[in-house]
Write a protein that holds these residues in place. Structure first.
Motif, PDB file in Angstrom:
ATOM      1  N   VAL A   1       9.165   1.075  -6.361  1.00  0.00           N
ATOM      2  CA  VAL A   1       7.619   1.058  -6.250  1.00  0.00           C
ATOM      3  C   VAL A   1       6.932   1.831  -7.531  1.00  0.00           C
ATOM      4  CG1 VAL A   1       5.845   1.020  -4.481  1.00  0.00           C
ATOM      5  CG2 VAL A   1       8.271   0.940  -3.722  1.00  0.00           C
ATOM      6  N   GLU A   2       6.029   0.848  -7.776  1.00  0.00           N
ATOM      7  CA  GLU A   2       5.033   1.654  -8.888  1.00  0.00           C
ATOM      8  C   GLU A   2       3.712   1.020  -8.460  1.00  0.00           C
ATOM      9  OE1 GLU A   2       4.804   2.420 -13.597  1.00  0.00           O
ATOM     10  OE2 GLU A   2       5.073   0.401 -12.947  1.00  0.00           O
ATOM     11  N   SER A   3       2.805   2.048  -8.188  1.00  0.00           N
ATOM     12  CA  SER A   3       1.384   1.824  -7.595  1.00  0.00           C
ATOM     13  C   SER A   3       0.145   2.435  -8.348  1.00  0.00           C
ATOM     14  CB  SER A   3       1.418   2.179  -5.914  1.00  0.00           C
ATOM     15  OG  SER A   3       0.090   2.254  -5.505  1.00  0.00           O
TER      16      SER A   3
ATOM     17  N   THR B   1       4.586  -8.413  -6.432  1.00  0.00           N
ATOM     18  CA  THR B   1       3.302  -7.680  -6.635  1.00  0.00           C
ATOM     19  C   THR B   1       2.467  -7.957  -5.731  1.00  0.00           C
ATOM     20  OG1 THR B   1       3.596  -8.233  -9.288  1.00  0.00           O
ATOM     21  CG2 THR B   1       1.509  -7.662  -8.314  1.00  0.00           C
ATOM     22  N   HIS B   2       1.709  -6.781  -5.306  1.00  0.00           N
ATOM     23  CA  HIS B   2       0.898  -6.780  -4.168  1.00  0.00           C
ATOM     24  C   HIS B   2      -0.540  -6.311  -4.856  1.00  0.00           C
ATOM     25  CE1 HIS B   2       4.089  -6.961  -0.987  1.00  0.00           C
ATOM     26  NE2 HIS B   2       4.777  -6.440  -1.952  1.00  0.00           N
ATOM     27  N   GLU B   3      -1.784  -7.177  -4.638  1.00  0.00           N
ATOM     28  CA  GLU B   3      -2.825  -6.573  -4.796  1.00  0.00           C
ATOM     29  C   GLU B   3      -3.799  -6.298  -3.532  1.00  0.00           C
ATOM     30  OE1 GLU B   3      -4.599  -8.709  -7.990  1.00  0.00           O
ATOM     31  OE2 GLU B   3      -3.169  -7.738  -9.423  1.00  0.00           O
ATOM     32  N   ASN B   4      -4.584  -5.411  -3.452  1.00  0.00           N
ATOM     33  CA  ASN B   4      -5.447  -4.896  -2.559  1.00  0.00           C
ATOM     34  C   ASN B   4      -6.984  -4.707  -3.004  1.00  0.00           C
ATOM     35  OD1 ASN B   4      -4.619  -5.203   0.511  1.00  0.00           O
ATOM     36  ND2 ASN B   4      -2.872  -3.927  -0.192  1.00  0.00           N
TER      37      ASN B   4
ATOM     38  N   SER C   1       0.796  -1.219  -0.258  1.00  0.00           N
ATOM     39  CA  SER C   1      -0.092  -0.158  -0.114  1.00  0.00           C
ATOM     40  C   SER C   1       0.804   1.259   0.024  1.00  0.00           C
ATOM     41  CB  SER C   1      -0.850  -0.185   1.123  1.00  0.00           C
ATOM     42  OG  SER C   1      -1.824   1.013   1.043  1.00  0.00           O
ATOM     43  N   VAL C   2       0.570   2.134  -0.875  1.00  0.00           N
ATOM     44  CA  VAL C   2       1.384   3.440  -1.070  1.00  0.00           C
ATOM     45  C   VAL C   2       0.725   4.489  -0.929  1.00  0.00           C
ATOM     46  CG1 VAL C   2       2.770   4.734  -2.530  1.00  0.00           C
ATOM     47  CG2 VAL C   2       3.099   2.048  -2.678  1.00  0.00           C
TER      48      VAL C   2
ATOM     49  N   HIS D   1      -2.998  -2.023  -7.018  1.00  0.00           N
ATOM     50  CA  HIS D   1      -2.035  -2.814  -7.535  1.00  0.00           C
ATOM     51  C   HIS D   1      -0.672  -2.364  -7.396  1.00  0.00           C
ATOM     52  CE1 HIS D   1      -0.514  -5.840 -10.808  1.00  0.00           C
ATOM     53  NE2 HIS D   1       0.437  -4.858 -11.046  1.00  0.00           N
ATOM     54  N   THR D   2       0.456  -2.841  -7.182  1.00  0.00           N
ATOM     55  CA  THR D   2       1.585  -2.457  -6.681  1.00  0.00           C
ATOM     56  C   THR D   2       2.638  -3.634  -7.157  1.00  0.00           C
ATOM     57  OG1 THR D   2       0.736  -1.088  -4.914  1.00  0.00           O
ATOM     58  CG2 THR D   2       3.263  -1.537  -4.817  1.00  0.00           C
TER      59      THR D   2
END
Length: 793
Positions: free
Chosen positions: A379-381, A435-438, A228-229, A406-407
């Motif tokens: 980091v790209e969000s 990759t992180h998805e919330n 999370s950014v 999406h990060t």
């Protein structure tokens, strides 16, 4: 448009308290304010003398006699007259008196008001936005009256909310030149200064001695804070809930919750440019543009754009690009919707090393960098939000919202372990292209009715939040660094040959999910007594794959809440409350021998008694007594690699005090503190009985102040003192993190240049260059000088 004004008679207030030596003085000052009678006119009243004349001339004189900038078209006031106005009024009340009976209304944004004809159609209340909640300006002492909502409870009065809360508005974020939210939480009396994660910009905030890792965006809770950014330019206000929030937001957040309320369209045209420096050579430019598309003001827009580049105060190169776009619309008289999108590209090199274990904490200099240039974060969000509010009748309201993030990240880090001879061994870590998805969302239905003379606002709802973490099979490499090195030699660590890392396809390795089925009733017995009761059938789901093992669990629990409120007088609200929270067992990280293990889920309990007092319309005092019971989790410090375990009960008893607003016309403060008695009980390990939980300061005292110099129009001095007590880095309390006191000073000057508002801000953070630890792993912020210049265009 006409612009009657004179140079702003700023009431922005700032003072430096660098001569106050002790946190005890801070508490004494807060108590002194409570018992000292307040001036009757501590509400920015000014002497108004406007004779009977045409309304256009009267508005011109009002602008000259106050800080208001009044915008209108000549046709709007043509042939209208006023009988005049004499006496002491706040600027807004004076304007209201002049417009009475004219058929003209106004909208306010800071010190600027726009006049318009009163519409024949009155629209229902809209969903909360920047326009409807624009409070907490510097002129109002950063005092906020309403919160945007908390859990399933909708927008409501802050004073009549039976939880300990503090609200940080965007004006304060801008006026302290905050680069990230760490500066704000350092100042807030309810929160310990957090570390800003090297690989993203979301703080892990400690409240009431517990770390709150999962943020809430516009009332939507996230299942995990990783990936999370958040950027300060997209934030309109930060609503800090101190205390367990299980019924409100589902799993986790035992000590409290942080709700980031993002910016929305403005009711009047906004065109603002800011150029500044966050410290070192980190220069940036920020554009903030907002307004309405149509004359009726049904459809609005807002855009915030940021570019930042340069080195931090310790020589870490940073490059950041942020774009935040918002659209909203009153689609029909009963239907409102908005859409928000934020893009964030953040790159940082030579990121400060993390300390796994330290023998001597007093010998480390926070003004130095202990890392080579190859230690970096990329980091790209992408974040997208949407919300909807439908009011089909005065008895029913439907509220819903959805969030997606999406990060992608690539992180190279160094972990240090101090040896007996004072040197450090290193563990080098590279995580390639993770990759992180919330996902998150809610739907709530409100209905209002009465049973006999008892009023009810009953809310039924469902919320769900989902987090998924993706890695490739060859994602992660851990290597031992060069043999033991001194701190000064750490910059020379060579980058390892990571090989063909990150070439395999990415697959899910970790899933968190929380589901909540809720019912709540806000009950009004009479003008003095009310209650808020509710039930949340909360479910937590966790699944792990591949390098984190192959395990999963699902647990559900009924977590209730009940609050009773009593108002002895209109300005005071007292309350008692009880709340439970279902919490996911900790996922053990890769720095432990049992990494990948999931500790059992648990239910925490909180008891709270509190009071809130509106000393005047711009000054709120709140206090709370609380007790929290939670299972204890800690590192066992085994060698050579420790394990992370769950054993015993953490009990936190404490008291909080917060005072926010204007003490006088020229003096604003935000101050208070926390005192706690914290310990571990019922442990199977006798060595832990009575010990303090890790990273929990039992004492905090903080005060931030602004003083507007009455003899120099537009100039305010700012300053703050922030004390945090000692903590422990280990469960057996052998590694003590020393207490520290930080001092900030600054100044702000507002004037007009070429008929445009101009604000110059200067802030010195950690004035004395104090060496300190934010927690067991992260060093504190060195002395940093930040400045900015903002102007309208």
């Amino acid at each position: 448009m006409r612009y009657p004004f004179k140079r702003a008679q700023s009431t922005r207030i700032v003072t430096s308290f660098t001569t106050i030596p002790s946190v005890a003085v801070i508490f004494f000052a807060c108590i002194l304010v409570l018992v000292t009678p307040m001036p009757v006119q501590a509400q920015n009243t000014v002497a108004i003398n406007i004779p009977s004349q045409p309304l256009s001339d009267a508005l011109l004189q009002l602008g000259q006699q106050t800080s208001l900038q009044i915008l209108y078209t000549p046709d709007l006031v043509r042939e209208l007259n006023t009988s005049g106005l004499q006496g002491n009024y706040t600027p807004e009340n004076a304007l209201r008196q002049l417009l009475k009976g004219t058929g003209i209304e106004y909208e306010r944004q800071g010190n600027t008001v726009t006049l318009k004809r009163i519409s024949a159609v009155t629209l229902p209340p809209l969903t909360v936005s920047t326009a409807s909640l624009k409070q907490g300006t510097a002129e109002e002492g950063y005092r906020v009256s309403n919160i945007s909502g908390i859990g399933l409870w909708g927008e409501r009065s802050l004073r009549d909310t039976p939880y300990s809360m503090s609200v940080v508005p965007s004006d304060l974020i801008e006026n302290v030149n905050a680069q990230n939210m760490g500066q704000i939480f350092k100042m807030n009396p309810l929160t310990q200064e957090p570390n800003i994660q090297n690989h993203n910009s979301v703080p892990f905030v400690t409240i009431r001695g517990f770390q709150s890792e999962n943020p809430v965006y516009d009332g939507i809770p996230l299942a995990d804070g990783n990936g999370s950014v958040i950027s300060v330019i997209e934030i309109d206000r930060v609503e800090i809930l101190s205390g367990t929030s299980g019924f409100l937001y589902g799993g986790g957040r035992v000590g409290g919750a942080i709700n980031y309320v993002t910016k929305g369209p403005t009711d009047i045209p906004l065109r603002r440019l800011t150029f500044g420096n966050y410290g070192g050579t980190q220069f940036y430019g920020h554009a903030d543009i907002g307004g309405k598309f149509d004359e009726r003001g049904r459809f609005g827009y807002r855009a915030n754009l940021l570019y930042q580049g340069g080195d931090t105060a310790i020589g870490e190169p940073v490059n950041q690009k942020v774009a935040n776009i918002v659209l909203d619309g009153q689609i029909t008289d009963t239907l409102y919707a908005d859409v928000k999108y934020t893009y964030n590209d953040y790159r940082k090199e030579a990121t400060q090393s993390l300390f796994n274990s330290v023998i001597e904490r007093t010998g480390i200099d926070t003004s130095k960098r202990y890392s080579p240039k190859w230690a970096s974060n990329n980091v790209e969000s992408h974040k997208a939000y949407t919300s909807l509010r439908w009011d089909p009748s005065k008895y029913f309201t439907l509220r819903s919202a959805f969030f997606y993030q999406h990060t992608n990240m690539r992180v190279s880090r160094i972990f240090l372990n101090q040896q007996a001879d004072g040197t450090f061994t290193q563990r080098l870590n590279n995580t390639a292209d993770e990759t992180h998805e919330n996902y998150g969302g809610y739907i709530y239905l409100d209905t209002q009715f009465k049973t006999f003379d008892i009023g009810h606002k009953l809310t039924l709802g469902y919320s769900s939040t989902f987090y998924e973490y993706f890695l490739s099979n060859d994602c992660c490499i851990n290597q031992n660094g060069t043999s033991s090195l001194s701190l000064n030699e750490l910059k020379n660590i060579p980058e390892p040959n990571w090989g063909s890392i990150g070439n395999d396809p990415k697959l899910p390795v970790w899933i968190n999910r929380f589901n909540n089925i809720l019912i709540g009733d806000n009950i009004i017995f009479n003008e003095r007594w009310s209650a808020m009761v509710g039930l949340n059938y909360a479910t937590t789901v966790n699944k792990a794959f591949r390098l984190f093992g192959d395990n999963d669990y699902e647990k559900s629990a009924l977590t209730p809440t009940v609050s009773l409120l009593y108002k002895p007088i209109e300005e005071v609200t007292t309350y008692v409350s009880y709340m439970e929270a279902l919490e996911t067992g900790t996922r053990v990280g890769n720095t432990y021998a049992n990494h990948g293990e999931i500790l059992p889920p648990l239910v925490s309990k909180q008891y709270e008694v509190g009071a809130k007092y509106d000393i005047n319309p711009n000054l709120l005092l709140s206090t709370a007594l609380f007790r929290i019971e939670k299972a204890n989790q800690y590192s066992d410090l085994a060698t050579p690699i420790p394990s992370y375990v769950q054993d015993g009960l953490q009990v936190h008893n404490g008291v909080e005090l917060v005072l926010t607003g204007k003490i006088t016309d020229n003096l604003t403060i935000m101050g208070g503190g926390t005192l706690m008695d914290i310990s571990v009980e019922k442990s199977n390990n006798p060595a832990l009985e009575g010990k303090k939980p890790t990273n929990a300061a039992s004492r905090m005292g903080k005060i931030y102040a602004e003083y507007a110099l009455p003899w120099i129009t537009g100039l305010s001095l700012t300053g703050g003192i922030y004390y945090t007590g000692e903590r422990y880095a280990d469960a057996v309390n052998t590694d003590k993190i020393p207490s520290y006191t930080l001092y900030d000073i600054g100044a702000r000057y507002t004037t007009r240049v070429l008929d445009k508002a101009l604000t110059v801000r200067l802030n010195v953070i950690n004035l004395t260059g104090k060496n300190y630890w934010q927690n067991a792993t992260y060093l504190g912020v060195p002395r940093t000088v930040a400045f900015s210049v903002s102007t309208m265009f």
